[in-house]
Design a protein around this motif. Structure first.
Motif, PDB file in Angstrom:
ATOM      1  N   THR A 210       0.842  -1.141   0.164  1.00 29.10           N
ATOM      2  CA  THR A 210       0.098  -0.039   0.048  1.00 29.10           C
ATOM      3  C   THR A 210       0.923   1.420   0.024  1.00 29.10           C
ATOM      4  N   GLY A 211       2.204   1.283   0.448  1.00 27.83           N
ATOM      5  CA  GLY A 211       3.008   2.284   0.438  1.00 27.83           C
ATOM      6  C   GLY A 211       4.195   2.046   1.068  1.00 27.83           C
ATOM      7  N   THR A 212       5.117   2.954   1.056  1.00 25.68           N
ATOM      8  CA  THR A 212       6.595   2.890   1.549  1.00 25.68           C
ATOM      9  C   THR A 212       6.469   3.860   3.044  1.00 25.68           C
ATOM     10  N   ASN A 213       7.549   3.683   3.563  1.00 18.79           N
ATOM     11  CA  ASN A 213       7.844   4.385   4.766  1.00 18.79           C
ATOM     12  C   ASN A 213       8.350   5.621   4.309  1.00 18.79           C
ATOM     13  N   PRO A 214       8.156   6.622   4.991  1.00 23.82           N
ATOM     14  CA  PRO A 214       8.594   8.050   4.447  1.00 23.82           C
ATOM     15  C   PRO A 214       9.968   8.246   3.919  1.00 23.82           C
ATOM     16  N   PHE A 215       9.962   9.574   3.475  1.00 25.06           N
ATOM     17  CA  PHE A 215      11.481   9.896   2.981  1.00 25.06           C
ATOM     18  C   PHE A 215      12.515  10.036   3.795  1.00 25.06           C
ATOM     19  N   SER A 216      12.055  10.271   5.189  1.00 27.37           N
ATOM     20  CA  SER A 216      13.130  10.273   6.287  1.00 27.37           C
ATOM     21  C   SER A 216      13.445   9.114   6.611  1.00 27.37           C
ATOM     22  N   GLN A 217      12.843   7.877   5.935  1.00 30.75           N
ATOM     23  CA  GLN A 217      13.497   6.525   6.487  1.00 30.75           C
ATOM     24  C   GLN A 217      14.042   5.842   5.243  1.00 30.75           C
ATOM     25  N   ALA A 218      14.053   6.601   3.957  1.00 30.38           N
ATOM     26  CA  ALA A 218      14.768   5.799   2.866  1.00 30.38           C
ATOM     27  C   ALA A 218      16.138   6.461   2.597  1.00 30.38           C
ATOM     28  N   GLN A 219      17.040   5.262   2.235  1.00 33.83           N
ATOM     29  CA  GLN A 219      18.286   5.735   2.014  1.00 33.83           C
ATOM     30  C   GLN A 219      18.753   6.700   0.853  1.00 33.83           C
ATOM     31  N   VAL A 220      18.047   6.538  -0.156  1.00 34.24           N
ATOM     32  CA  VAL A 220      17.922   7.155  -1.414  1.00 34.24           C
ATOM     33  C   VAL A 220      16.692   7.506  -1.998  1.00 34.24           C
ATOM     34  N   CYS A 221      16.559   8.350  -3.196  1.00 34.99           N
ATOM     35  CA  CYS A 221      15.340   8.472  -3.790  1.00 34.99           C
ATOM     36  C   CYS A 221      15.380   7.948  -5.192  1.00 34.99           C
ATOM     37  N   ARG A 222      14.298   7.682  -5.616  1.00 35.97           N
ATOM     38  CA  ARG A 222      14.131   7.236  -7.157  1.00 35.97           C
ATOM     39  C   ARG A 222      13.545   8.609  -7.821  1.00 35.97           C
ATOM     40  N   GLY A 223      14.219   9.029  -8.868  1.00 37.94           N
ATOM     41  CA  GLY A 223      13.548  10.055  -9.763  1.00 37.94           C
ATOM     42  C   GLY A 223      14.651  11.208  -9.414  1.00 37.94           C
ATOM     43  N   GLY A 224      14.132  12.463  -9.875  1.00 39.95           N
ATOM     44  CA  GLY A 224      15.203  13.424  -9.865  1.00 39.95           C
ATOM     45  C   GLY A 224      15.207  14.336 -11.202  1.00 39.95           C
ATOM     46  N   ILE A 225      16.320  15.097 -11.597  1.00 40.32           N
ATOM     47  CA  ILE A 225      16.377  15.791 -12.583  1.00 40.32           C
ATOM     48  C   ILE A 225      16.598  14.844 -13.638  1.00 40.32           C
ATOM     49  N   ASP A 226      15.458  15.446 -14.743  1.00 36.30           N
ATOM     50  CA  ASP A 226      15.520  14.274 -16.009  1.00 36.30           C
ATOM     51  C   ASP A 226      16.855  14.429 -16.653  1.00 36.30           C
ATOM     52  N   THR A 227      17.430  13.212 -16.675  1.00 36.01           N
ATOM     53  CA  THR A 227      18.821  13.182 -17.442  1.00 36.01           C
ATOM     54  C   THR A 227      18.943  13.592 -18.944  1.00 36.01           C
ATOM     55  N   ARG A 228      17.508  13.555 -19.438  1.00 32.42           N
ATOM     56  CA  ARG A 228      17.644  13.975 -21.036  1.00 32.42           C
ATOM     57  C   ARG A 228      18.115  15.502 -20.895  1.00 32.42           C
ATOM     58  N   ASP A 229      18.032  16.127 -19.882  1.00 36.65           N
ATOM     59  CA  ASP A 229      18.318  17.549 -19.845  1.00 36.65           C
ATOM     60  C   ASP A 229      19.913  17.664 -19.523  1.00 36.65           C
ATOM     61  N   VAL A 230      20.529  16.729 -19.493  1.00 36.94           N
ATOM     62  CA  VAL A 230      21.988  16.688 -19.028  1.00 36.94           C
ATOM     63  C   VAL A 230      22.890  16.032 -19.947  1.00 36.94           C
ATOM     64  N   ASN A 231      24.261  16.651 -20.308  1.00 37.07           N
ATOM     65  CA  ASN A 231      25.062  16.083 -21.022  1.00 37.07           C
ATOM     66  C   ASN A 231      25.508  14.550 -20.444  1.00 37.07           C
ATOM     67  N   PRO A 232      25.444  13.522 -21.063  1.00 38.74           N
ATOM     68  CA  PRO A 232      25.786  12.330 -20.610  1.00 38.74           C
ATOM     69  C   PRO A 232      27.139  11.904 -20.406  1.00 38.74           C
ATOM     70  N   LYS A 233      28.092  12.911 -20.898  1.00 37.16           N
ATOM     71  CA  LYS A 233      29.463  12.703 -20.634  1.00 37.16           C
ATOM     72  C   LYS A 233      30.044  13.510 -19.729  1.00 37.16           C
ATOM     73  N   THR A 234      29.635  14.931 -19.670  1.00 43.04           N
ATOM     74  CA  THR A 234      30.153  16.088 -18.694  1.00 43.04           C
ATOM     75  C   THR A 234      29.180  16.491 -17.639  1.00 43.04           C
ATOM     76  N   LEU A 235      27.906  15.988 -17.684  1.00 45.17           N
ATOM     77  CA  LEU A 235      27.151  16.314 -16.514  1.00 45.17           C
ATOM     78  C   LEU A 235      26.665  17.835 -16.621  1.00 45.17           C
ATOM     79  N   GLU A 236      26.954  18.511 -17.514  1.00 46.33           N
ATOM     80  CA  GLU A 236      26.744  19.936 -17.589  1.00 46.33           C
ATOM     81  C   GLU A 236      25.378  19.991 -18.217  1.00 46.33           C
ATOM     82  N   SER A 237      24.392  20.947 -17.691  1.00 45.57           N
ATOM     83  CA  SER A 237      23.011  21.236 -18.100  1.00 45.57           C
ATOM     84  C   SER A 237      23.079  21.338 -19.541  1.00 45.57           C
TER      85      SER A 237
END
Length: 415
Positions: free
Chosen positions: A345-372
């Motif tokens: 039905t759900g997960t424990n809250p963000f405060s108990q998560a070690q990391v997150c899934r999702g974030g800045i869409d990598t399509r907007d980021v250079n895959p070699k340099t990590l520059e926007s």
């Protein structure tokens, strides 16, 4: 004008976690003037809690499948530039002697504080300017460089590395400003959900089996399709399921729940045997002591709380002799042991998560340099990007890899 001119010769890093510290050390070692701003009163707080305080800082097994992103090839393009061997060499030079536990690497001191301390010492040696209790609230690109609005005033910068972490940071609000800053600058955000986290389940029997730890396999299904599977020690809690194998599939489960899919977990408490072999095993056990009651039959095979639940769910009398079980009853018990279904039905809250899934869409980021791709001179590192790894040192490896690449590339841009 003087402030803008001075900005052209420096890199400002927003976020003093693992990736930010690596980016700072890498950029400064390349000759850049580096300022690191951190909203907490000290850098690296989250790093201290990794690996239960021992810091599993990388893993010798490295492959594309160890990392997840909506853009699957993106993480590996960065990790392959600065992988486990480079990480070990980097930290060894700083004083960290690696200790391997089946490929999981820890500092020989078994203290996460050692990893943080050597990073802090390296930044001090390279004269990185560290400003704590300093929260960035806006990034303003200009014709030449940037101006960062912070809680301590305006900060000029020639290049910016945004490494401000995720919602899974030590302080619950620490990741919010990073996503907000990136979004204001036009970057898309893949929905952010908890990962490497416990799963909550619907059934009301969990309090009766709370505290049980048992080896097994967990498979997660979304709308009937398997989206993750892992083996290891499963922990049963008062609200649902936990343990490393659950953590490994939790990100996929959380993403499916976010999409309002029906999510269930199927637990297998003896995955090492094929189904027919398991049925033969049960029947042989029955034939060995057919006079045992059903309650006595499970003693020594599984934890009492578990088999007590299975008997209740099977509705087979506890006092029934094992030798009197018919094939249908044996199959029913086998199904509870090997195909134990539970509704997630759900997960424990963000405060108990070690990391997150999702974030800045990598399509907007250079895959070699990590520059926007949208804002020249702006780079990203760490958990703020839509990249997360398996439990076992992979999320820290992503921090080191992305921090190194962004720091190196930003420094080269400054030169």
């Amino acid at each position: 004008m003087k402030e803008r001119a001075s900005a052209m010769g420096n890199i400002t890093i927003v976020g003093g976690g693992a990736s930010g510290l690596m980016a700072a050390a890498t950029a400064a070692a390349a000759g850049a003037e580096v300022t690191l701003i951190e909203q907490n009163n000290r850098v690296g707080k989250k790093l201290l809690s990794t690996g239960n305080g021992r810091c599993n800082y990388t893993n010798l097994r490295q492959e594309l499948s160890c990392y997840h992103s909506e853009n699957p090839s993106f993480p590996w393009g960065i990790v392959s530039q600065f992988g486990a061997s480079e990480t070990v060499a980097f930290f060894r030079e700083l004083g960290i002697q690696p200790k391997s536990r089946e490929g999981y690497l820890y500092p020989n001191s078994d203290q996460a504080s050692s990893v943080l301390d050597v990073l802090r010492m390296e930044c001090a040696r390279l004269q990185v300017k560290v400003r704590t209790d300093c929260r960035c609230t806006d990034i303003r690109p200009g014709k030449t460089g940037f101006r960062l609005k912070t809680s301590s005033g305006m900060v000029p910068a020639g290049q910016v590395i945004l490494a401000s972490g995720s919602f899974a940071s030590v302080t619950a609000e620490s990741g919010d400003s990073g996503y907000t800053l990136a979004k204001r600058l036009g970057h898309r955000i893949v929905p952010v959900v908890p990962a490497l986290v416990q799963l909550k389940c619907r059934e009301d029997f969990y309090k009766s089996i709370s505290g049980v730890r048992v080896m097994g396999e967990v498979a997660v299904y979304a709308d009937g399709a398997c989206i993750g599977r892992d083996r290891g020690e499963i922990q049963l809690t008062g609200y649902g399921i936990s343990g490393i194998p659950v953590f490994q599939v939790s990100g996929a489960a959380a993403a499916a729940l976010h999409e309002r899919k029906s999510v269930k977990a199927v637990l297998d408490f003896m995955p090492e045997l094929e189904w027919e072999a398991f049925l033969a095993f049960l029947k042989e056990r029955i034939n060995t002591r057919p006079e045992k009651t059903l309650e006595e039959f499970f003693v020594g095979l599984f934890p009492k709380k578990l088999w007590d639940l299975w008997i209740r769910l099977s509705r087979i009398p506890r006092s029934q002799r094992a030798g009197d079980l018919n094939d249908g009853q044996i199959e029913k018990l086998a199904g509870l042991i090997r195909r134990f279904e539970t509704q997630v039905t759900g997960t424990n809250p963000f405060s108990q998560a070690q990391v997150c899934r999702g974030g800045i869409d990598t399509r907007d980021v250079n895959p070699k340099t990590l520059e926007s791709r949208l804002v020249p001179g702006l780079y990203f590192a760490g958990e703020i990007l839509d990249v997360d790894g398996l439990c076992g040192g992979y999320n820290l490896q992503w921090a080191w890899s992305s921090g190194h690449v962004s720091g190196k590339e930003a420094a080269h841009a400054e030169a």
